[in-house]
Write a protein that holds these residues in place. Structure first.
Motif, PDB file in Angstrom:
ATOM      1  N   ARG A   1      -0.589  13.054   6.208  1.00  0.00           N
ATOM      2  CA  ARG A   1      -1.775  12.182   6.139  1.00  0.00           C
ATOM      3  C   ARG A   1      -2.995  13.017   5.764  1.00  0.00           C
ATOM      4  O   ARG A   1      -3.248  14.051   6.366  1.00  0.00           O
TER       5      ARG A   1
ATOM      6  N   GLU B   1      -3.000   4.391   9.585  1.00  0.00           N
ATOM      7  CA  GLU B   1      -1.784   3.829   8.984  1.00  0.00           C
ATOM      8  C   GLU B   1      -2.141   2.732   7.982  1.00  0.00           C
ATOM      9  O   GLU B   1      -1.533   2.629   6.910  1.00  0.00           O
ATOM     10  N   GLU B   2      -3.134   1.924   8.310  1.00  0.00           N
ATOM     11  CA  GLU B   2      -3.546   0.839   7.419  1.00  0.00           C
ATOM     12  C   GLU B   2      -4.147   1.401   6.136  1.00  0.00           C
ATOM     13  O   GLU B   2      -3.885   0.911   5.033  1.00  0.00           O
TER      14      GLU B   2
ATOM     15  N   LYS C   1      -1.709   2.740   3.427  1.00  0.00           N
ATOM     16  CA  LYS C   1      -0.970   1.772   2.614  1.00  0.00           C
ATOM     17  C   LYS C   1      -1.573   1.615   1.220  1.00  0.00           C
ATOM     18  O   LYS C   1      -0.871   1.303   0.264  1.00  0.00           O
TER      19      LYS C   1
END
Length: 650
Positions: free
Chosen positions: A316, A447-448, A451
């Motif tokens: 990330r 996490e959103e 995407k």
């Protein structure tokens, strides 16, 4: 055989070459280098010592002061170096002087070099082991010195290590001003105070804090001078803490605190003939490097509040804006009058030194190098070395393959993002390590947010480099070809030899590409692309779908039409005619560029003429000969890295 004997006899007659051991003294103006040099000369213990001083001013004050000392005048050979930085002088006058001192009939036992306050010690030390004829000199000076009659050119010199060896690299620190230099944003007055009026730096105006940290990290003896000037009530605590901090910044260095002011009765054996300097070790001596490569979860005993913390994360990237907010109060604690008030600004106020490489979401093509010293923060795009995962495997060099294989074997290669990762080491005072790690974790993409991928990440505002991504889409009217071509030719002129008045608002656009609807070419779009200030354009072979009669549509065209209608991309008036241009750049105003692109569209009055009038417009994208503009130049690693796109073969 006779010739061979003569050559052998001649070689045998040559006296053995004397290799002169060298101590290099580094430190800011006023730290005490000249005072230490005098002390060495007063207590030279029977050695014949040669001295070389280097001052950036036209008048060498330090040399005059040493010459005026009675003990110095008798048996010390003085060589002055003026009007040039010491690394340049080592390529010329100084190199010649070292050779002459080594071969002198005076039979010197030792050489002491006092460098200018702005000299980085490692490049100077490297000169003693490098091949001086092999280039590598990468900076220029405003005033180049003319070659003197009879003066040897650099190519005439042998390597310095034939005549000398670096014995000890000493950094003299002013403990009274140390915390101020690291803990505040410098002024021009500070620069004059600590490095002099007429400085000329090898890497531009590097912050004082950076120079100070460099001098600490690459020394093998650090002298903590001027402790007598510290307030009596805090003397012991400050000296103890500074000593611990220095050992953290450079674990291999010997930290020495002179017992008396002005190096009185100083034991010169601590800085002369120590035989402690090792070039390989010096290049690995920085504390941040040692911390970064420590095994994970290595327990650490904090010494006087001095500690380090390492953050490593792959999978990330960091959100650029959330990470930028963490920089509030960075490094302010060391010189703060009210520690509690400063600590309230965030967990990074106690950081004295930080270094690492970051993966920022809006810079997916290459890492961002972070380098801090006190409150001085620097960020650089590592665009010359894109992430390996962004380069197609068939273009990998052997070192790419080796690195990728090693990372996979160690479990450090992410299945989706490859070698993209963030690694940061912080060394500091009274740091809350748990709070630092938590803050960095919170700055990662959620996490959103993950995407959306690169198409969405590149739209994030960039607080570090002011890179921008602009997606311009218009389905209402075509571009006026002359106005658009003229505007596109102003793209990317920031780094080129173009008059300032001609650069305009799009000078920072490094790359743009897309398909545009030109009024003079209503049948199909033109593909345009810019790289730097080069423009290329060519008509697309396939026409707009609306220009093909429906009775000739095949299954593919029908499906395409249905998809466009569903997505709201089919206009009742213009069908699928549209322009879509994507721009990426540095320091450009996206709103202004978008507004100017709109100005390049046909006006309401021009729209009234319709296609019959539009086709009479000149098309500057196609020269008079009828051929379209040249193909775009092949992308460079730098451009693709900044854009975050895979590097393609040239």
């Amino acid at each position: 055989m006779g010739k061979g004997n003569k050559g052998g006899d001649r070689a045998a007659e040559e006296p053995p070459r004397r290799v002169l051991p060298v101590t290099l003294l580094s430190g800011f103006l006023g730290a005490g280098k000249t005072t230490l040099l005098k002390s060495i000369l007063r207590n030279k213990q029977g050695m014949k010592i040669a001295v070389i001083v280097n001052d950036m001013g036209a008048v060498n004050i330090d040399a005059e002061e040493i010459k005026g000392a009675k003990l110095v005048q008798e048996k010390v050979e003085m060589v002055e170096m003026q009007n040039g930085c010491i690394c340049c002088t080592l390529r010329g006058d100084l190199l010649k002087s070292v050779k002459e001192l080594s071969e002198s009939d005076a039979n010197f036992d030792y050489l002491v070099i006092e460098s200018t306050g702005i000299a980085e010690p490692l490049p100077v030390a490297q000169t003693f082991v490098m091949d001086v004829n092999g280039g590598g000199h990468k900076h220029e000076h405003e005033q180049q010195q003319a070659q003197k009659p009879g003066e040897l050119k650099p190519a005439d010199f042998e390597p310095l290590n034939k005549y000398s060896r670096m014995d000890t690299l000493v950094t003299v620190l002013d403990s009274y001003n140390f915390r101020d230099i690291l803990g505040k944003v410098e002024s021009e007055m500070d620069r004059r105070q600590f490095i002099g009026e007429n400085e000329e730096q090898e890497d531009g105006n590097a912050p004082l804090a950076n120079l100070l940290i460099d001098q600490i990290e690459f020394a093998n003896v650090i002298l903590l001078n001027k402790t007598d000037l510290l307030p009596k009530g805090e003397l012991e605590d400050v000296v103890t803490q500074l000593g611990a901090l220095l050992r953290k910044l450079n674990p291999d260095a010997q930290v020495v605190i002179p017992e008396k002011p002005f190096f009185e009765d100083f034991d010169v054996k601590q800085v002369v003939n120590t035989k402690t300097f090792d070039m390989d070790a010096a290049q690995r001596s920085a504390g941040w490097a040692k911390e970064l490569f420590k095994p994970a979860h290595t327990p650490e005993t904090e010494e006087y509040g001095i500690s380090s913390v390492v953050f490593k994360r792959n999978g990330r990237p960091l959100h650029p804006q959330r990470f930028s907010r963490l920089l509030n109060g960075w490094g302010e604690l060391l010189a703060a009058a009210d520690a509690a008030d400063v600590k309230a600004k965030g967990p990074f106020t106690g950081v004295v030194r930080a270094k690492g490489q970051l993966w920022l979401a809006n810079h997916d093509g290459c890492g961002v190098n972070m380098h801090t010293a006190g409150r001085q923060l620097e960020f650089h795009l590592n665009s010359s070395q894109p992430w390996i995962a962004k380069i197609p495997e068939d273009l990998w060099y052997p070192e790419h393959k080796e690195t990728a294989a090693a990372m996979r074997a160690a479990g450090k290669w992410d299945a989706m993002y490859g070698d993209r990762r963030s690694q940061l080491v912080c060394i500091g005072v009274d740091m809350d390590k748990a709070a630092i790690i938590a803050a960095l974790e919170d700055a990662l993409m959620t996490e959103e947010e993950m995407k959306g991928g690169w198409p969405e990440w590149r739209k994030l505002d960039d607080p570090f480099f002011h890179t921008g991504y602009l997606e311009f889409v218009n389905r209402e009217r075509p571009f006026h070809p002359t106005r658009l071509c003229g505007f596109l030719k102003t793209f990317g002129t920031r780094e080129h030899d173009v008059p300032e008045e001609e650069k305009g608002i799009a000078a920072g656009v490094m790359s743009a590409k897309g398909e545009v609807w030109l009024a003079c070419s209503d049948a199909g779009p033109f593909r345009v692309q810019t790289r730097g200030n080069e423009l290329a354009a060519a008509p697309r072979q396939e026409p707009f779908l609306v220009k093909i009669h429906e009775k000739f549509w095949g299954a593919e065209q029908k499906a395409q039409h249905a998809a466009l209608v569903k997505d709201g991309q089919w206009s009742a008036a213009h069908g699928d005619r549209h322009s879509a241009l994507h721009c990426v750049g540095l320091h450009f105003d996206r709103a202004a560029v978008e507004a100017q692109l709109r100005e390049c569209l046909l006006t309401d009055e021009e729209m009234k003429g319709g296609p019959e009038a539009w086709k009479k417009l000149d098309n500057p994208f196609v020269p008079k000969g009828g051929k379209a503009e040249k193909r775009p130049p092949p992308p460079t690693v730098h451009q693709d890295a900044v854009m975050g796109e895979p590097v393609v073969a040239a």
